[in-house]
Design a protein around this motif. Structure first.
Motif, mmCIF file in Angstrom:
data_model
loop_
_atom_site.group_PDB
_atom_site.id
_atom_site.type_symbol
_atom_site.label_atom_id
_atom_site.label_comp_id
_atom_site.label_asym_id
_atom_site.label_seq_id
_atom_site.Cartn_x
_atom_site.Cartn_y
_atom_site.Cartn_z
ATOM 1 N N TYR A 143 0.858 -1.188 0.000
ATOM 2 C CA TYR A 143 0.000 0.000 0.000
ATOM 3 C C TYR A 143 0.891 1.234 0.000
ATOM 4 O O TYR A 143 1.523 1.557 1.012
ATOM 5 N N ALA A 144 0.972 1.906 -1.136
ATOM 6 C CA ALA A 144 1.788 3.116 -1.264
ATOM 7 C C ALA A 144 0.884 4.349 -1.215
ATOM 8 O O ALA A 144 -0.284 4.309 -1.623
ATOM 9 N N GLY A 145 1.444 5.444 -0.702
ATOM 10 C CA GLY A 145 0.694 6.689 -0.630
ATOM 11 C C GLY A 145 -0.307 6.752 0.504
ATOM 12 O O GLY A 145 -1.132 7.669 0.566
ATOM 13 N N VAL A 146 -0.250 5.778 1.415
ATOM 14 C CA VAL A 146 -1.208 5.733 2.536
ATOM 15 C C VAL A 146 -0.622 6.375 3.784
ATOM 16 O O VAL A 146 -1.299 7.148 4.466
ATOM 17 N N SER A 147 0.645 6.080 4.083
ATOM 18 C CA SER A 147 1.245 6.557 5.326
ATOM 19 C C SER A 147 1.407 8.074 5.352
ATOM 20 O O SER A 147 1.451 8.676 6.428
ATOM 21 N N SER A 148 1.487 8.707 4.173
ATOM 22 C CA SER A 148 1.635 10.163 4.136
ATOM 23 C C SER A 148 0.303 10.889 4.290
ATOM 24 O O SER A 148 0.270 12.067 4.643
ATOM 25 N N SER A 149 -0.807 10.197 4.038
ATOM 26 C CA SER A 149 -2.135 10.804 4.200
ATOM 27 C C SER A 149 -3.116 9.746 4.702
ATOM 28 O O SER A 149 -3.954 9.238 3.954
ATOM 29 N N PRO A 150 -2.993 9.355 5.969
ATOM 30 C CA PRO A 150 -3.826 8.269 6.502
ATOM 31 C C PRO A 150 -5.294 8.657 6.648
ATOM 32 O O PRO A 150 -5.626 9.817 6.875
ATOM 33 N N SER A 151 -6.151 7.674 6.504
ATOM 34 C CA SER A 151 -7.584 7.868 6.730
ATOM 35 C C SER A 151 -8.150 6.569 7.301
ATOM 36 O O SER A 151 -7.557 5.495 7.145
#
Length: 294
Positions: A143-151
């Motif tokens: 899962y890329a791009g998740v840790s920088s904008s978590p939801s």
């Protein structure tokens, strides 16, 4: 003069780098304040829901007869397959932040492999994905791009597949690894066994939520609570990791700015020395020329 120009060019280059690192530090400081607030607000809820589930696990293990039978509370001492969900950053320039998490995951791999236990990795964050791909280690899901904008929705998606495999009996244990926020200048590595839910060694003698008699179906409430426990632990790990990432990057950029400042000082001193040597050489040449004309 060529030497002077080269030193002057280096000074300019380092000064430009210093401006960049100072700006990145300011950006990380601003982002850290928001992430820190979100992490602190979520921490209390995460702690409480973990306490409630741990107490339920303790009660079930103490009174197995007639209790709710659930694989979530069956502490298997000899797992065959373990899922490790780990969170790293999507970006770099944050010191040893990602390295600590990766080292912890590699340690778990080595530890379980020595016991002939299969480990499946689920990676969150581009840095962790890139590292294990480079090492040739298989990742079950990424899962890329998740840790920088978590939801919360993304957290649900990540943890759902791991829990579904646990329910279906494909795995015996799920571990969550992330580098969490401790304070402005330090981070804390966290390795949590999500399932089976661990029960405390000793029961607490304080008032318990388990003493409350629910009006609705007890199993429905338990299922809802377990689902919230999984999802929120994943969501909190993402938020906590983001705050720690900004903290680590702020420190890294501050160190880089200080190093650049020191480097400018060293280069300036070298420039002044070279300039003085050049002036001295020119004076000697002029004096020698005058003397030769006499």
């Amino acid at each position: 003069m060529a030497n002077l120009k080269e030193i002057k060019r280096k000074i300019k280059s380092v000064q430009n780098t210093q401006k960049t690192t100072r700006a990145m530090k300011l950006v990380s400081t601003a982002k850290l304040k928001r992430a820190e607030m979100a992490a602190k607000q979520s921490r209390l809820y995460a702690i409480k829901i973990n306490e409630v589930l741990s107490e339920i696990a303790y009660k079930i293990n103490q009174h197995k007869n007639g209790a709710v039978e659930s694989r979530f509370f069956d502490n298997n001492q000899t797992p065959r397959i373990v899922d490790v969900v780990f969170v790293t950053a999507d970006k770099g320039l944050c010191g040893g932040f990602n390295v600590q998490t990766i080292k912890a995951v590699r340690h778990l791999l080595a530890e379980y492999s020595a016991q002939n236990i299969t480990v499946r990795l689920r990676a969150v964050g581009r840095k962790g994905i890139a590292f294990f791909n480079f090492q040739g280690i298989e990742l079950l899901s990424t899962y890329a791009g998740v840790s920088s904008s978590p939801s919360y929705e993304k957290a649900q998606e990540i943890i759902k597949s791991a829990i579904d495999d646990f329910i279906d009996g494909k795995t015996d244990k799920v571990i969550l690894v992330h580098n969490g926020y401790k304070n402005m200048i330090s981070q804390e590595l966290k390795i949590v066994d999500i399932v089976p839910v661990a029960s405390p060694i000793e029961a607490k003698e304080t008032s318990s939520l388990m003493e409350v008699e629910p009006e609705a179906n007890g199993e429905e409430i338990l299922d809802s609570l377990i689902q919230k426990y999984f999802e929120y632990n994943m969501y909190y790990a993402l938020i906590d990791s983001l705050a720690a990432e900004h903290s680590a990057r702020m420190q890294a950029m501050e160190n880089a700015t200080n190093n650049a400042k020191e480097r400018v000082g060293v280069l300036t001193l070298a420039y002044n020395k070279a300039r003085q040597e050049s002036i001295t050489t020119e004076l000697i040449e002029i004096i020698s020329g005058v003397e030769s004309m006499k």
